[in-house]
Design a protein around this motif. Sequence first.
Motif, PDB file in Angstrom:
ATOM      1  N   ARG A 125       0.849  -1.187   0.000  1.00 20.23           N
ATOM      2  CA  ARG A 125       0.000   0.000   0.000  1.00 20.23           C
ATOM      3  C   ARG A 125       0.886   1.238   0.000  1.00 20.23           C
ATOM      4  NH1 ARG A 125      -0.204   2.526   4.833  1.00 20.23           N
ATOM      5  NH2 ARG A 125      -2.023   3.715   4.191  1.00 20.23           N
ATOM      6  N   PHE A 126       0.344   2.325  -0.533  1.00 20.25           N
ATOM      7  CA  PHE A 126       1.107   3.567  -0.594  1.00 20.25           C
ATOM      8  C   PHE A 126       0.219   4.728  -0.187  1.00 20.25           C
ATOM      9  CE2 PHE A 126       2.699   7.314  -2.976  1.00 20.25           C
ATOM     10  CZ  PHE A 126       3.935   7.415  -2.367  1.00 20.25           C
ATOM     11  N   ASP A 127       0.681   5.477   0.817  1.00 17.94           N
ATOM     12  CA  ASP A 127      -0.013   6.668   1.281  1.00 17.94           C
ATOM     13  C   ASP A 127       0.571   7.865   0.531  1.00 17.94           C
ATOM     14  OD1 ASP A 127      -0.876   8.968   2.656  1.00 17.94           O
ATOM     15  OD2 ASP A 127      -1.085   7.871   4.538  1.00 17.94           O
ATOM     16  N   ALA A 128      -0.192   8.384  -0.432  1.00 12.36           N
ATOM     17  CA  ALA A 128       0.317   9.466  -1.277  1.00 12.36           C
ATOM     18  C   ALA A 128       0.557  10.744  -0.485  1.00 12.36           C
ATOM     19  CB  ALA A 128      -0.662   9.731  -2.415  1.00 12.36           C
ATOM     20  N   ASP A 129      -0.258  10.985   0.541  1.00 14.64           N
ATOM     21  CA  ASP A 129      -0.097  12.210   1.330  1.00 14.64           C
ATOM     22  C   ASP A 129       1.175  12.166   2.165  1.00 14.64           C
ATOM     23  OD1 ASP A 129      -2.464  13.267   0.333  1.00 14.64           O
ATOM     24  OD2 ASP A 129      -3.682  12.299   1.894  1.00 14.64           O
ATOM     25  N   GLU A 130       1.378  11.039   2.831  1.00 15.24           N
ATOM     26  CA  GLU A 130       2.563  10.889   3.687  1.00 15.24           C
ATOM     27  C   GLU A 130       3.772  10.375   2.915  1.00 15.24           C
ATOM     28  OE1 GLU A 130       2.712  11.851   6.782  1.00 15.24           O
ATOM     29  OE2 GLU A 130       0.569  12.383   6.908  1.00 15.24           O
ATOM     30  N   LYS A 131       3.514   9.900   1.685  1.00 19.04           N
ATOM     31  CA  LYS A 131       4.566   9.273   0.860  1.00 19.04           C
ATOM     32  C   LYS A 131       5.195   8.072   1.567  1.00 19.04           C
ATOM     33  CE  LYS A 131       5.875  13.126  -2.124  1.00 19.04           C
ATOM     34  NZ  LYS A 131       4.677  13.926  -1.849  1.00 19.04           N
ATOM     35  N   GLU A 132       4.361   7.358   2.295  1.00 16.44           N
ATOM     36  CA  GLU A 132       4.831   6.173   3.017  1.00 16.44           C
ATOM     37  C   GLU A 132       4.410   4.910   2.279  1.00 16.44           C
ATOM     38  OE1 GLU A 132       5.059   4.794   7.591  1.00 16.44           O
ATOM     39  OE2 GLU A 132       3.024   4.911   6.786  1.00 16.44           O
ATOM     40  N   GLY A 133       5.384   4.053   2.032  1.00 16.12           N
ATOM     41  CA  GLY A 133       5.104   2.772   1.407  1.00 16.12           C
ATOM     42  C   GLY A 133       5.149   1.655   2.431  1.00 16.12           C
TER      43      GLY A 133
END
Length: 212
Positions: free
Chosen positions: A148-156
């Motif tokens: 999963r990838f959190d686009a706001d936090e840029k966390e993968g």
Amino acid sequence: MLQLLILAAVAVFLVMRLLSVLGTREGFEPKTQAKPKRGPEHLTVIDGSDDPDIADFAEADSTTGRALTEMKRVDRSFSVGEFVAGSRQAYEMILMAFEEGDLKLLESLLAPDIYESFSSVIHAREEKGYEVDATFIGVREITLKSARFDADEKEGEITMRFIGELTSVVKDQSGNVVEGSADKIKRQTNVWTFARLMGTDNPNWLLVATDE
């Protein structure tokens, strides 16, 4: 003429000495192969289906495939294949650090809450005077389960499934076996999730969740 013969003899002697030295090798010398030159176009991910690095591990149109594609868009140095290989090494390092009670190494590889969980077990073991003798046999199976990838936090986040084999025996202060066996190989399945902020200078992934 005599001087020429003497010089020739000296030259032959020096060449033979040089060959004797260069012809002697100690240890292993890996063969190096020239890497093909590649332009910047190999870093561009247009579609996950066009990227074998993703296609080897997930369907391009799946949630996992799209997440991996976004990770590569944000961080062009990220390689799924390299991550999977690195996760195998991390799995062994973390397992053995836990068995051996290496808190310093664990702290560098685990998220704070996971570290607290691991360290509490190690401290409890030490308080009882238990000692662990473990040997890592190998990884029998490794699978990329999801991403999963959190686009706001840029966390993968990438979740891996490992089937590992090791021997482990726990002994008390008297040397009595409390758990395990040094002669029996134990096979265990672990589902671990690793996380990282993509596109930053820190390339390290941390173990953020564990399951079985």
